[in-house]
Design a protein around this motif. Structure first.
Motif, short mmCIF file in Angstrom:
data_model
loop_
_atom_site.label_atom_id
_atom_site.label_comp_id
_atom_site.label_asym_id
_atom_site.label_seq_id
_atom_site.Cartn_x
_atom_site.Cartn_y
_atom_site.Cartn_z
N ASN A 19 0.81 -1.22 0.00
CA ASN A 19 0.00 0.00 0.00
C ASN A 19 0.85 1.27 0.00
OD1 ASN A 19 -2.55 -1.23 0.07
ND2 ASN A 19 -2.33 -1.62 2.26
N ARG A 20 2.15 1.08 0.03
CA ARG A 20 3.04 2.22 0.19
C ARG A 20 2.90 3.24 -0.94
NH1 ARG A 20 9.51 1.76 1.30
NH2 ARG A 20 10.09 3.87 0.72
N ASN A 21 2.77 2.77 -2.17
CA ASN A 21 2.67 3.69 -3.30
C ASN A 21 1.46 4.61 -3.17
OD1 ASN A 21 3.46 4.56 -6.11
ND2 ASN A 21 1.40 3.80 -6.53
N ARG A 22 0.34 4.06 -2.68
CA ARG A 22 -0.87 4.86 -2.50
C ARG A 22 -0.65 5.93 -1.43
NH1 ARG A 22 -5.82 4.02 0.44
NH2 ARG A 22 -4.93 2.13 1.34
N PHE A 23 0.02 5.55 -0.34
CA PHE A 23 0.31 6.51 0.74
C PHE A 23 1.23 7.63 0.23
CE2 PHE A 23 -1.64 3.40 3.27
CZ PHE A 23 -1.75 3.82 4.58
N GLU A 24 2.29 7.24 -0.49
CA GLU A 24 3.23 8.25 -0.96
C GLU A 24 2.60 9.19 -1.98
OE1 GLU A 24 6.80 6.42 -2.37
OE2 GLU A 24 7.41 5.72 -0.39
N THR A 25 1.74 8.64 -2.84
CA THR A 25 1.05 9.48 -3.83
C THR A 25 0.15 10.50 -3.14
OG1 THR A 25 1.09 7.70 -5.48
CG2 THR A 25 -0.53 9.47 -5.80
N MET A 26 -0.57 10.06 -2.11
CA MET A 26 -1.45 10.98 -1.38
C MET A 26 -0.63 12.05 -0.67
SD MET A 26 -4.42 10.23 1.47
CE MET A 26 -5.65 9.83 0.22
N LEU A 27 0.49 11.68 -0.07
CA LEU A 27 1.31 12.67 0.63
C LEU A 27 1.87 13.70 -0.35
CD1 LEU A 27 2.65 13.85 3.08
CD2 LEU A 27 4.44 12.13 2.91
N LEU A 28 2.33 13.26 -1.50
CA LEU A 28 2.86 14.20 -2.49
C LEU A 28 1.77 15.17 -2.93
CD1 LEU A 28 5.03 15.31 -4.31
CD2 LEU A 28 4.53 13.47 -5.96
#
Length: 410
Positions: A19-28
């Motif tokens: 799920n990391r990619n989804r978290f990083e995309t939201m943070l960016l």
């Protein structure tokens, strides 16, 4: 020092696996939104970090905003350098020379992210460190407890050089863990609880109970100001203003003075739960701190909490009051919270409130009021006004509030 870049490091999201990619995309996305007033910034996403190219924008102003973005573990002002050894050494020396303080000791830590670079990390530590030492009189190496740690991160495209590491807000990107309703009074505790809930990735909507005309216009303004401050961190917050006068008056006439706080809090939770269902929220957040007041003893919290089925989140439950006050000062809600304007929780307070109420007795008292209490709770839900607070500044009344503004309290 005119920095060219800001290196932003992520927090807990680095452990999120698939799920990391989804978290990083939201943070960016949230970083971009928070910095949208800076026209020249460019963003480059890398593994567990984001590089922000300043392109002439003020690092100090950008840093002030980055500190309050949830999900950021830390960030650093960076000098970008070409990969030539001489250029890396010269830029490292310039950074040391332009520090705001003059250190007595330092160490060099080189990370060779690009493994094809001709010198390994240990060699680079010596090559960079020796150059700085030769050209900085009085500076010594201390690999155990240096005053300054000069870091060089070598990637395929360029080298990133920095010393300062600024602590971020941490936690998760806002909204990553769902939505909750925050019971927002005018006191010190609930805004801090709201901030902590947002830090853990919850999008919040605030619920405030007023008893007009017993509570004043200033009390309302105070709560709006607190919600606006939370909106600075949350981007946008919906504030539900619940008319609680009739419910509170009914409870005050029940003849059970010692239980009035317990009964009132249970009714508040029932109303908050219905608002949560209407707004797709999955939990209720409160500012309860164990043992602080009569309604926050373990016995009271047990009886009060049974009035609703949604999870009750209490971020402050184990915190001391002084710690809460210090946190309120840090997020800039304390001075507003201590303004001497009453809220509905200060009305009808008995001399000796129950600190260990009996659940059976409380339920019997509520059953005696029967459908009348339910009707008043329904009317409170239906009469709720909504105000949307954006970025801690812009306020707009909901369509529902606009339709009734001629006779609405707000």
């Amino acid at each position: 020092m005119n920095y060219e870049l800001v290196l932003v490091r992520f927090g807990e999201i680095v452990i999120k696996g698939r799920n990391r990619n989804r978290f990083e995309t939201m943070l960016l996305t949230q970083i971009r939104m928070a910095l949208k007033s800076f026209d020249k910034l460019e963003f480059v996403r890398s593994y567990a970090r984001v590089y922000i190219h300043l392109n002439g924008e003020s690092y100090e102003r950008v840093a002030e905003r980055l500190k309050d973005i949830f999900g950021i573990m830390s960030f650093s002002p960076v000098i970008g350098s070409g990969l030539d050894l001489g250029e890396i050494r010269d830029n490292s020396l310039q950074l040391i020379r332009h520090l705001s303080v003059s250190p007595q000791t330092f160490k060099v830590s080189v990370n060779r992210g690009w493994k094809q670079y001709p010198h390994n990390s240990i060699e680079m530590n010596h090559l960079v460190g020796s150059h700085v030492l030769r050209n900085t009189p009085g500076l010594k190496v201390d690999v155990r407890r240096p005053e300054i740690e000069l870091k060089v991160d070598i990637q395929k495209d360029m080298a990133y050089i920095y010393c300062e590491v600024v602590k971020g807000a941490g936690g998760f990107p806002l909204g990553m863990n769902g939505k909750a309703m925050l019971l927002l009074s005018g006191g010190i505790d609930s805004p801090v609880a709201g901030w902590m809930a947002m830090r853990k990735g919850l999008k919040i909507e605030a619920v405030h109970f007023h008893s007009y005309p017993f509570t004043s216009e200033q009390a309302k303004d105070k709560v709006v100001t607190l919600a606006q401050r939370l909106a600075y961190y949350g981007g946008k917050i919906k504030l539900h203003l619940v008319p609680f006068t009739e419910v509170q008056t009914k409870l005050a006439k029940s003849g059970h003075d010692s239980l009035i706080i317990t009964l009132m809090r249970r009714s508040m939770l029932r109303i908050a739960e219905r608002l949560a269902e209407q707004n797709d929220a999955l939990a209720i957040v409160t500012g309860d701190s164990l043992g602080q007041v009569a309604s926050q003893t373990l016995g009271s919290m047990n009886v009060i909490g049974r009035a609703c089925s949604l999870p009750l989140l209490r971020p402050l439950v184990m915190m001391d009051k002084q710690d809460i006050i210090e946190h309120a000062a840090q997020i800039d809600t304390f001075e507003t919270s201590i303004l001497p304007f009453e809220d509905c929780c200060t009305l009808f307070v008995p001399k000796s409130p129950a600190i260990n109420p009996n659940l059976n007795i409380v339920e019997k008292v509520e059953a005696m009021m029967g459908s009348e209490l339910e009707r008043l709770i329904d009317e409170a839900v239906q009469g709720t006004e909504v105000v949307i607070l954006k970025n801690g500044a812009d306020t707009e009344a909901s369509a529902q509030a606009q339709e009734r503004k001629e006779d609405a309290w707000f």
